[in-house]
Design a protein around this motif. Structure first.
Motif, PDB file in Angstrom:
ATOM      1  N   ARG A  69      44.516  37.104  35.949  1.00  0.00           N
ATOM      2  CA  ARG A  69      43.360  37.985  35.816  1.00  0.00           C
ATOM      3  C   ARG A  69      42.454  37.463  34.720  1.00  0.00           C
ATOM      4  O   ARG A  69      42.694  37.663  33.535  1.00  0.00           O
ATOM      5  N   VAL A  70      41.416  36.757  35.121  1.00  0.00           N
ATOM      6  CA  VAL A  70      40.501  36.141  34.181  1.00  0.00           C
ATOM      7  C   VAL A  70      39.186  36.895  34.236  1.00  0.00           C
ATOM      8  O   VAL A  70      38.518  36.922  35.268  1.00  0.00           O
ATOM      9  N   THR A  71      38.810  37.542  33.144  1.00  0.00           N
ATOM     10  CA  THR A  71      37.572  38.309  33.107  1.00  0.00           C
ATOM     11  C   THR A  71      36.406  37.358  32.897  1.00  0.00           C
ATOM     12  O   THR A  71      36.240  36.792  31.817  1.00  0.00           O
ATOM     13  N   ALA A 117      28.829  38.639  42.811  1.00  0.00           N
ATOM     14  CA  ALA A 117      29.603  38.874  41.589  1.00  0.00           C
ATOM     15  C   ALA A 117      31.100  38.831  41.878  1.00  0.00           C
ATOM     16  O   ALA A 117      31.882  38.287  41.092  1.00  0.00           O
ATOM     17  N   LEU A 118      31.506  39.394  43.014  1.00  0.00           N
ATOM     18  CA  LEU A 118      32.919  39.364  43.375  1.00  0.00           C
ATOM     19  C   LEU A 118      33.382  37.933  43.624  1.00  0.00           C
ATOM     20  O   LEU A 118      34.473  37.540  43.202  1.00  0.00           O
ATOM     21  N   ALA A 119      32.561  37.136  44.309  1.00  0.00           N
ATOM     22  CA  ALA A 119      32.926  35.747  44.570  1.00  0.00           C
ATOM     23  C   ALA A 119      33.114  34.983  43.268  1.00  0.00           C
ATOM     24  O   ALA A 119      34.039  34.177  43.119  1.00  0.00           O
ATOM     25  N   TRP A 120      32.227  35.218  42.313  1.00  0.00           N
ATOM     26  CA  TRP A 120      32.346  34.574  40.992  1.00  0.00           C
ATOM     27  C   TRP A 120      33.686  34.954  40.361  1.00  0.00           C
ATOM     28  O   TRP A 120      34.416  34.100  39.875  1.00  0.00           O
ATOM     29  N   ARG A 121      33.986  36.236  40.390  1.00  0.00           N
ATOM     30  CA  ARG A 121      35.224  36.726  39.772  1.00  0.00           C
ATOM     31  C   ARG A 121      36.457  36.187  40.485  1.00  0.00           C
ATOM     32  O   ARG A 121      37.422  35.760  39.840  1.00  0.00           O
ATOM     33  N   LEU A 122      36.451  36.188  41.817  1.00  0.00           N
ATOM     34  CA  LEU A 122      37.613  35.721  42.573  1.00  0.00           C
ATOM     35  C   LEU A 122      37.830  34.225  42.405  1.00  0.00           C
ATOM     36  O   LEU A 122      38.967  33.741  42.501  1.00  0.00           O
ATOM     37  N   ALA A 165      38.958  42.700  42.269  1.00  0.00           N
ATOM     38  CA  ALA A 165      39.419  41.352  41.948  1.00  0.00           C
ATOM     39  C   ALA A 165      40.828  41.368  41.364  1.00  0.00           C
ATOM     40  O   ALA A 165      41.651  40.495  41.673  1.00  0.00           O
ATOM     41  N   ASP A 166      41.123  42.351  40.516  1.00  0.00           N
ATOM     42  CA  ASP A 166      42.470  42.438  39.945  1.00  0.00           C
ATOM     43  C   ASP A 166      43.513  42.712  41.025  1.00  0.00           C
ATOM     44  O   ASP A 166      44.616  42.150  40.996  1.00  0.00           O
TER      45      ASP A 166
END
Length: 459
Positions: free
Chosen positions: A3-5, A105-110, A143-144
């Motif tokens: 889990r990388v913020t 934003a989700l793609a960046w996070r994933l 994402a988490d």
């Protein structure tokens, strides 16, 4: 571990702009750039093609901006997921983005996911300011949950057995105040004979995990996930090459838990139940055999035509339990058939349901959240391919055709009281890295199901 913020919920002064530009808009953008940046882009040979990146210097030589080639039609809503690996450490903001900013934003996070249990794998250090109007907390929750599911699928079977899946379910239940019970041993033998039979050859005991959460008076939604922690094929032994990815045969369980984490985290107005039959299909003197006839929880007798079709057996008993309380919706997730992959490939799970409206909603939602499925037919006449001369039905078809359809028809025999039933036959793995989808375990359809439930049952 995973889990990388990499998202910042509020704008920051000094965030480096990422200018999204397509081929048609590139001349105008190039004309607006400061002379130094424009000259650098030309010297670097930047073309405004999807996925192309150019880092632009400022007068002091420091990074002042980024050009990112996009498709004006937004064909790949996860395209922004290419950027975290391509950019140096820093804080960035998106400008001129086509498509849905929440998916970007989700793609960046994933894309920041790393499975580092056995080897250190540094995550990208580029951070993104969440676009205006996007719920950063929601993105992080999704994402988490995806990361937790990916971790389960990526963990090899020596470190992930039925007990470890139980531990993951209990930990999730504890986080959200859910109840979690486990049926094993003699109770499993008596009440869930198909699950017990498939798992009895392994020294790691089979079990059925039962998690419940939410208002008992709310609409009843039950998620059922296939939890085969490793599949040798049993006495119908798989060839060596076919076993290499069998640690992912529990991906259905990971999907169910990930979808449940999203639903509980959002506080949806449902009474959620998660059923996970989890076993290891091993080879030993206790193994069930081709030709055995087993009685299911539902009372139907099943002739074993092939011990490598074990997933539908454990799902049958779990679906029978789910059906006993006549829920509003039952969805099962399983890495069930190679036939579905031959038909649709690894990226597109097969959807089976008799509810046309629900199928249409799932298909549309999958496209909207970039977690797609494709409907396949529950063609009733193929049910005769499961006929047995000695039992109520066989666990495999008598012919080589329509394997995904006959598997879905087998499961359908164990659901009758639920208002609606959906079966999702998925791969659970990314064969190669794509934006937002690193190579490895994937919880396909978890985001889709969460989005469906949110649309139907938001509090």
């Amino acid at each position: 571990m995973s889990r990388v913020t990499t998202l910042l919920p509020a704008a920051e002064d000094g965030a480096i702009p990422i200018r999204c530009v397509d081929a048609a808009g590139w001349p105008a953008v190039a004309a607006e750039l400061p002379p130094l940046a424009a000259a650098f882009a030309r010297a670097a040979g930047f073309e405004a093609k999807p996925g192309r990146v150019a880092l632009l210097p400022g007068p002091d030589g420091a990074l002042a901006g980024v050009l990112f080639g996009v498709d004006a039609a937004g064909t790949d809503p996860f395209a922004v997921g290419r950027l975290p690996e391509a950019l140096p450490e820093g804080t960035y903001r998106l400008e001129g983005l086509p498509g849905d900013p929440a998916l970007a934003a989700l793609a960046w996070r994933l894309s920041g996911y790393r499975f580092g249990r056995y080897r250190e794998r540094p995550a990208p250090k580029a951070r993104l300011v969440v676009p205006a109007g996007v719920d950063a907390a929601e993105i992080d929750r999704i994402a988490d949950a995806v990361a937790s599911g990916r971790d389960l699928v990526n963990t090899p079977a020596n470190d992930l057995g039925p007990a470890e899946i139980e531990a993951a379910a209990r930990a999730l239940a504890a986080r959200f105040g859910a109840a979690c019970t486990v049926i094993a041993g003699e109770a499993l033998e008596q009440g869930f004979p198909l699950i017990a039979a498939v798992g009895r050859a392994s020294p790691r005991a089979p079990r059925l995990i039962d998690l419940t959460w939410g208002d008992p008076g709310a609409p009843r939604v039950t998620l059922v996930g296939k939890g085969v922690v490793f599949d040798t094929g049993g006495l119908d032994l798989k060839p060596a090459a076919a076993m290499l990815l069998m640690k992912k045969d529990m991906a259905g369980a990971a999907v169910a838990l990930a979808a449940a984490e999203m639903a509980m985290g959002a506080g949806l107005n449902i009474r959620l139940r998660v059923l996970i039959p989890t076993v290891e299909n091993a080879v030993a003197g206790e193994a069930f055999r081709p030709g055995d006839v087993l009685r299911s929880r539902r009372g139907l007798t099943v002739e074993i035509g092939n011990t490598d079709a074990e997933g539908r057996l454990i799902l049958a008993d779990a679906l029978s339990l789910a059906d006993e309380e006549a829920p509003d919706l039952v969805i099962d997730f399983a890495t069930l058939t190679g036939a579905a992959r031959v038909a649709l490939g690894p990226d597109l799970p097969a959807l089976f349901t008799e509810d046309d409206g629900l199928a249409a909603q799932l298909t549309a939602t999958g496209l909207a959240v970039h977690d797609p499925v494709w409907r396949m037919p529950l063609w009733a006449p193929y049910g005769s391919l499961l006929d047995s001369k000695v039992a109520d039905l066989n666990n495999v078809s008598s012919g080589p055709f329509a394997g995904a359809v006959t598997a879905a028809l087998f499961l359908r025999r164990f659901v009758s009281a639920a208002a609606a039933h959906v079966h999702l036959d998925l791969y659970g793995w990314n064969p190669a890295t794509k934006p937002g989808r690193p190579e490895g375990g994937e919880v396909q359809t978890a985001r889709l199901v969460y989005a469906l439930l949110k649309a139907r049952y938001a509090a």
